[in-house]
Design a protein around this motif. Sequence first.
Motif, PDB file in Angstrom:
ATOM      1  N   THR A 143     -13.506   0.808   1.874  1.00  7.24           N
ATOM      2  CA  THR A 143     -13.792  -0.462   1.761  1.00  7.24           C
ATOM      3  C   THR A 143     -15.313  -0.863   2.275  1.00  7.24           C
ATOM      4  N   TYR A 240      -2.442   7.567   4.049  1.00  8.36           N
ATOM      5  CA  TYR A 240      -2.025   7.240   5.110  1.00  8.36           C
ATOM      6  C   TYR A 240      -2.662   7.961   6.408  1.00  8.36           C
ATOM      7  N   LYS A 243      -6.292   7.111   6.801  1.00  4.28           N
ATOM      8  CA  LYS A 243      -6.484   5.828   7.451  1.00  4.28           C
ATOM      9  C   LYS A 243      -6.029   5.672   8.959  1.00  4.28           C
ATOM     10  N   ASP A 250      -8.335   1.121   1.557  1.00  2.00           N
ATOM     11  CA  ASP A 250      -7.104   0.306   1.067  1.00  2.00           C
ATOM     12  C   ASP A 250      -6.719   0.706  -0.309  1.00  2.00           C
ATOM     13  N   TRP A 253      -2.878  -2.177  -5.422  1.00  3.31           N
ATOM     14  CA  TRP A 253      -1.447  -2.397  -5.720  1.00  3.31           C
ATOM     15  C   TRP A 253      -1.479  -2.737  -7.144  1.00  3.31           C
ATOM     16  N   PRO A 296       4.758   7.541   4.639  1.00  5.72           N
ATOM     17  CA  PRO A 296       4.892   6.507   3.924  1.00  5.72           C
ATOM     18  C   PRO A 296       5.732   6.668   2.589  1.00  5.72           C
ATOM     19  N   PRO A 310       3.993  -1.691   9.861  1.00  2.00           N
ATOM     20  CA  PRO A 310       3.017  -2.084   8.596  1.00  2.00           C
ATOM     21  C   PRO A 310       2.197  -1.245   8.281  1.00  2.00           C
ATOM     22  N   GLY A 311       1.634  -0.044   9.200  1.00  3.35           N
ATOM     23  CA  GLY A 311       0.602   1.023   8.928  1.00  3.35           C
ATOM     24  C   GLY A 311       1.379   1.687   7.733  1.00  3.35           C
ATOM     25  N   GLU A 314       2.202  -0.316   4.267  1.00  6.88           N
ATOM     26  CA  GLU A 314       0.898  -0.396   3.490  1.00  6.88           C
ATOM     27  C   GLU A 314       0.874   0.457   2.298  1.00  6.88           C
ATOM     28  N   PHE A 315       1.354   1.783   2.588  1.00  7.03           N
ATOM     29  CA  PHE A 315       1.262   2.783   1.620  1.00  7.03           C
ATOM     30  C   PHE A 315       2.581   3.112   0.829  1.00  7.03           C
ATOM     31  N   GLN A 320       4.453  -5.904  -2.947  1.00  9.68           N
ATOM     32  CA  GLN A 320       2.622  -6.039  -3.096  1.00  9.68           C
ATOM     33  C   GLN A 320       2.274  -5.498  -4.500  1.00  9.68           C
TER      34      GLN A 320
END
Length: 350
Positions: A143, A240, A243, A250, A253, A296, A310-311, A314-315, A320
């Motif tokens: 990012t 994952y 991060k 990020d 998707w 993940p 949520p972490g 996200e993966f 999404q």
Amino acid sequence: MRIRRSALTVAALASVVGLTATGCFGQVGSSAAGDGSTVVFANTGGALAEVFAANAYVELEAEGVTVAEESPNNEAKLTAMVQAGAPTWDVFYSAPYIAQGRCGTLFEEIDFDRVDTEGLDPDQMSPCGVPVLNSSFLLVYNTETYGDNPPTSWADFFDPAAYPGARGIMNYAKDAGMEAALLADGVPGDQLYPLDYDRAFATLDGIRDSVRFFDTGAQQTQALESGEVDMMLAWPGRAYDAKAAGAPIDVVWNQPLKYFDVLTIVKGAPHQEQAYQLINSLIGQQNQEAIANRMPYGPSNSTAAPSSDPGIAEFVDGPQSAGSTVVRDDAWWAENLDEATRRWTDWVNR
């Protein structure tokens, strides 16, 4: 078929306090290796094996079955022991196309009357394979590198003029480099197969000067953490991890490439009854939810709830991706793995 399992008692839990997954070969539990109550599981090791040890193996210990592990699950070693007629492994953690391509030679056909198939996707079940988890190859990006103009598609990954920076790809044909290239060149996701090698490599040529090849998942994580690459065709577990360690990344998707892993029974396995017990425990709700809450990956068993973290979420593919998910054709890969690997290796080395 629905198979009932015995409840796990407090006493059984107490008997296996301190279980750990082994990094090479070792027992998890108390029975002697080679004993009729032992089952040998060749798997990938690492964090996934730790989840297995803390959940599925505990359940089996309560039923009088000890799991011995060997990792990594090397196909060459498997082939040698099966061809010699003396396999020491019982259950082998596999890619589905390997299970399909070696069914009847390296692996026993599964008797699904002995498998608890409730919640499993019939499309993921094959004569020699039982699905154990779902995942996707992902496009992830830094990012900080791209700021307010992030990549949004595989086309951007393959456009170094518009999106300069180093790209990371695993150095294996099977890890979706060719599929991603074809998607970037406009091939619809439901028309990827048979892979057009020439078209894929022509697209890959466009990033040749900016690509970094990796051989292990640990290298993926390190490259994302260090900033060695700005974008990666990544394994979700490794992205994952990066991060979680603070890497500014990020996920895009848009057309994630779905894959799944399977459990197989080794041809001539000495402990086939225990092998079925292990498979049923690994695909059971308890173990499936434990995987989803630690890593993940999506459960292969739909009765298991996905992670609410949520972490992790996200993966993991979900709403999404807005229906854009592309599913790998494992039947094609089963028939073409050797040729695809040869073509990929030729391209990398030229």
